[in-house]
Design a protein around this motif. Structure first.
Motif, short mmCIF file in Angstrom:
data_model
loop_
_atom_site.label_atom_id
_atom_site.label_comp_id
_atom_site.label_asym_id
_atom_site.label_seq_id
_atom_site.Cartn_x
_atom_site.Cartn_y
_atom_site.Cartn_z
N LYS A 220 -49.13 29.73 34.89
CA LYS A 220 -48.28 29.00 35.42
C LYS A 220 -47.18 28.74 34.85
CE LYS A 220 -48.63 24.81 38.39
NZ LYS A 220 -49.38 23.55 38.77
N ALA A 221 -46.94 29.00 33.59
CA ALA A 221 -45.72 28.77 32.58
C ALA A 221 -45.00 29.76 32.11
CB ALA A 221 -46.08 28.12 31.23
N ILE A 222 -45.31 30.94 32.78
CA ILE A 222 -44.67 32.23 32.34
C ILE A 222 -43.19 32.18 32.74
CG2 ILE A 222 -44.49 34.72 33.22
CD1 ILE A 222 -47.47 34.75 33.36
N GLU A 223 -42.94 31.73 33.92
CA GLU A 223 -41.52 31.86 34.10
C GLU A 223 -40.75 30.81 33.13
OE1 GLU A 223 -39.68 33.47 35.90
OE2 GLU A 223 -37.89 32.57 36.44
N ALA A 224 -41.27 29.54 32.88
CA ALA A 224 -40.80 28.45 32.06
C ALA A 224 -40.76 29.34 30.82
CB ALA A 224 -41.39 27.20 32.18
N THR A 225 -41.47 29.98 29.99
CA THR A 225 -41.57 30.37 28.84
C THR A 225 -40.29 31.44 28.98
OG1 THR A 225 -43.82 30.30 28.99
CG2 THR A 225 -43.03 31.66 27.03
N ARG A 226 -40.00 32.21 29.76
CA ARG A 226 -39.25 33.38 29.84
C ARG A 226 -38.13 32.60 29.87
NH1 ARG A 226 -36.11 35.35 32.87
NH2 ARG A 226 -36.67 34.17 34.81
N ILE A 227 -37.63 31.63 30.74
CA ILE A 227 -36.37 30.96 30.58
C ILE A 227 -36.09 30.11 29.24
CG2 ILE A 227 -34.99 28.94 31.61
CD1 ILE A 227 -36.64 29.29 34.26
N ALA A 228 -36.97 29.49 28.70
CA ALA A 228 -36.84 28.97 27.41
C ALA A 228 -36.62 29.98 26.35
CB ALA A 228 -38.19 28.48 26.69
N HIS A 229 -36.99 31.03 26.51
CA HIS A 229 -36.92 32.33 25.48
C HIS A 229 -35.40 32.87 25.64
CE1 HIS A 229 -37.72 35.56 23.02
NE2 HIS A 229 -37.53 36.46 23.79
N SER A 230 -35.19 32.93 27.02
CA SER A 230 -33.70 33.37 27.11
C SER A 230 -32.67 32.50 26.58
CB SER A 230 -33.44 33.72 28.72
OG SER A 230 -33.45 32.71 29.26
N LEU A 231 -33.02 31.07 26.72
CA LEU A 231 -32.28 30.18 26.16
C LEU A 231 -32.23 30.15 24.68
CD1 LEU A 231 -32.49 27.52 28.93
CD2 LEU A 231 -30.46 28.79 28.68
N GLY A 232 -32.94 30.95 24.11
CA GLY A 232 -32.77 30.81 22.46
C GLY A 232 -34.00 30.14 21.97
N TRP A 233 -35.18 29.93 22.66
CA TRP A 233 -36.13 29.21 22.04
C TRP A 233 -36.88 30.28 21.16
CZ3 TRP A 233 -41.79 30.03 23.71
CH2 TRP A 233 -42.78 29.15 23.24
N ALA A 234 -37.25 29.99 19.90
CA ALA A 234 -37.64 31.00 19.03
C ALA A 234 -39.04 30.66 19.18
CB ALA A 234 -37.25 30.66 17.50
#
Ligand code: ARG
Length: 425
Positions: A175-189
């Motif tokens: 359920k968090a795949i999209e949120a994870t992708r967004i966080a990653h694209s915003l620079g989440w290491a």
């Protein structure tokens, strides 16, 4: 500072209708707002045992402010009461028996995303305590005409990441795949080696809908490793879950005022983790693996292997939280509590709002008394909702209010009907 906000407010006036939050907020006419404010202030005055004249005075003040500015400020007492009643009215919650003991943190003076995040960490710490979880809500600034406040985009403060590999293989929470992708694209290491229980950063949006990411500090999140009292092999799967669910993406509506940033927590019922989060196909989808670890999977000849596995994983979740000293209720206990809540509400002369599909536990359903209870969602305000397009569409102040005259009810209905038909009017 004030000047800054003024110019900002003026500039934002014409973007009021844009952005994700604007699309979620209920559209209330001035009449609706007055209607809801009046109903709420009356309810509050009644609960406080206040005099008629003190109510009249407050109502005159609020009415004036609403007509002049399209807004009024709740007193701290009104806010606290409104938040509690919003919980009491929320049809999808089975755990409402102790609605009156909700701790309300009035944080309306905290506006900046970083400051809000710092304060959210305090909320989490207070709620977690030594494991005896306290039910808390933190309320940040409401929406005002032309000014939208910062709000939290993450559905909960604590969530685990979900990673979708190229071959379709998933690690973590689907359920968090999209949120994870967004966080990653915003620079989440993200961790170098993605794991099934990586804690996601919290995502906030400011009044201009700009996203801000914040990592929860190490040690802020209490987690419970899952083991089974009789099947030691389960612990080897390395399952865990966080202790405190802090729901952070619902809008609190009180007396015609909308609080889009009002995260709240209770404690877990075991089935939320055992039967849903770990088991749902759209989440961790772990039933086959857990069944194998229990030695419960006997192949297609056993049509009920999922049932037995679900029971045992719930036993494990309960056992683990208990061993860790973290509050948790089982679904039978929750159902009994709800029946008690039901009785108390009837005794108080109130109609109970309840949503069967949400209240009935996914485990041993018909053995729980709530399964056999007739329920109706009255969509009463104050309440919590996610979007006017879904659960917010039918919220209304007077449903179930026996004191309202038939004529007023009929007029309400026509107005609501018109609003539902023309949501953008
Ligand atoms: N069902 C959600 C979860 O599993 C939590 C919702 C709130 N639950 C609660 N017990 N207050 O994370």
């Amino acid at each position: 500072m004030l000047g800054f906000w003024r110019t900002h407010a003026a500039r934002r006036d014409h973007v009021q209708g844009a952005g994700p939050l604007a699309h979620r907020l209920r559209r209330l006419s001035l009449l609706d707002r007055l209607d809801e404010a009046h109903a709420f202030l009356k309810l509050f005055a009644h609960a406080q045992g206040g005099t008629r004249s003190s109510f009249q005075k407050r109502w005159a003040e609020v009415r004036r402010a609403l007509i002049k500015d399209g807004h009024y400020d709740h007193t701290p007492e009104e806010l606290a009461y409104g938040a509690k009643v919003a919980w009491r009215n929320h049809a999808r919650c089975i755990g409402r028996l102790y609605w009156d003991s909700l701790i309300v943190r009035d944080r309306r003076h905290v506006t900046d995303p970083a400051a809000i995040f710092g304060d959210l960490c305090d909320h989490l710490e207070q709620a977690t305590g030594d494991g005896r979880i306290r039910s808390i809500i933190s309320v940040y600034p409401p929406v005002r005409p032309g000014v939208r406040p910062t709000y939290i985009e993450s559905p909960q403060l604590v969530r685990y990441a979900g990673y979708l590999a190229k071959d379709g293989h998933v690690i973590g929470d689907r359920k968090a795949i999209e949120a994870t992708r967004i966080a990653h694209s915003l620079g989440w290491a993200q961790p170098e080696q993605p794991g099934p229980f990586d804690i996601l950063p919290v995502m906030l949006r400011d009044g201009d809908e700009r996203r801000h990411l914040f990592e929860l500090p190490a040690g802020a999140v209490r987690e419970v490793p899952i083991s089974h009292p009789d099947h030691p092999a389960l612990a080897e799967l390395g399952l865990r879950w966080y202790a405190v669910p802090v729901v952070s993406d619902m809008i609190l509506t009180i007396g015609g005022i909308e609080y889009p940033c009002a995260p709240f927590n209770g404690f877990y019922m075991c089935t939320e983790i055992g039967s849903r989060n770990l088991a749902d196909r759209g989440r961790y989808n772990l039933l086959p693996e857990i069944a194998r670890s229990f030695g419960l999977y006997a192949g297609p000849s056993d049509a009920l292997w999922q049932d037995t596995t679900l029971t045992e994983i719930n036993r494990a979740v309960l056992h683990s939280f208990k061993a860790a000293g973290v509050s948790m209720i089982d679904h039978h206990g929750a159902s009994d509590q709800f029946m008690q809540f039901h009785a108390r509400e009837s005794a108080a002369g109130r109609r109970l709002s309840a949503d069967w599909a949400w209240l009935v536990p996914p485990q041993a359903s018909s053995a729980c008394e709530v399964f056999h209870l007739d329920m109706e969602d009255l969509h009463t305000v104050p309440n919590f909702y996610r979007s006017r397009a879904s659960d917010g569409a039918r919220l209304m102040p007077h449903n179930g209010n026996k004191d309202r005259s038939r004529l007023s009810k009929a007029i309400d209905d026509v107005r609501r009907w018109a609003r539902l038909r023309h949501p953008h009017a």
